[in-house]
Design an enzyme around this catalytic site. Sequence first.
Site, PDB file in Angstrom:
ATOM      1  N   VAL A  80       0.829  -1.206   0.000  1.00 15.41           N
ATOM      2  CA  VAL A  80       0.000   0.000   0.000  1.00 15.41           C
ATOM      3  C   VAL A  80       0.867   1.262   0.000  1.00 15.41           C
ATOM      4  O   VAL A  80       0.574   2.231  -0.703  1.00 15.41           O
ATOM      5  CB  VAL A  80      -0.988  -0.011   1.189  1.00 15.41           C
ATOM      6  CG1 VAL A  80      -1.799   1.278   1.231  1.00 15.41           C
ATOM      7  CG2 VAL A  80      -1.917  -1.215   1.098  1.00 15.41           C
ATOM      8  N   CYS A  81       1.967   1.243   0.754  1.00 13.22           N
ATOM      9  CA  CYS A  81       2.848   2.417   0.809  1.00 13.22           C
ATOM     10  C   CYS A  81       3.517   2.675  -0.538  1.00 13.22           C
ATOM     11  O   CYS A  81       3.663   3.823  -0.958  1.00 13.22           O
ATOM     12  CB  CYS A  81       3.901   2.245   1.900  1.00 13.22           C
ATOM     13  SG  CYS A  81       3.186   2.195   3.564  1.00 13.22           S
ATOM     14  N   THR A  82       3.895   1.624  -1.230  1.00 15.28           N
ATOM     15  CA  THR A  82       4.480   1.767  -2.558  1.00 15.28           C
ATOM     16  C   THR A  82       3.444   2.308  -3.532  1.00 15.28           C
ATOM     17  O   THR A  82       3.737   3.209  -4.331  1.00 15.28           O
ATOM     18  CB  THR A  82       5.052   0.417  -3.050  1.00 15.28           C
ATOM     19  OG1 THR A  82       6.097   0.017  -2.167  1.00 15.28           O
ATOM     20  CG2 THR A  82       5.597   0.541  -4.461  1.00 15.28           C
TER      21      THR A  82
END
Length: 149
Positions: A43-45
């Site tokens: 999700v962060c990527t």
Amino acid sequence: MLHKGDPIPDIKLQDQDGKVVSLNHLKGTPLVIYFYPKDNTKVCTAQACGFRDNYEQFQGAGAEVIGISRDSSGSHKKVQNKRKLPFMLLSDPKKKALKAFGVPSSLFGLIPGRVTFVIDKDGKIAHTFRADFNADSHIKEALKVLKEL
């Protein structure tokens, strides 16, 4: 958590190159500061790449994008190079910024939350947005608010 109208805290953090950056020295330009849990996670990527893919729109609105997590400057540098991120990533290993901005934890307090702050050119919070698992919504929400500034 900081709210609309609150001034941004005077925090100094290292960027991906190890250079110390003061948030207060960035006044005069609208900012989109997004806090995220961890480099190189799904999700962060997706969130970082979403900001990257829409970076021209942020620049067109006169804003600068800044990502902040507890990861090291070295980790940020690797992510920036691998994902070709055109914006700075700040390292907050001691949680100074997380605490000063009042970013809540998620998943029963196990990981830092995902919060985006839109800051006006005077260094005041114009909008806050939290959605822990919907990274795409942060980009859309931030662009919408910038158009209204």
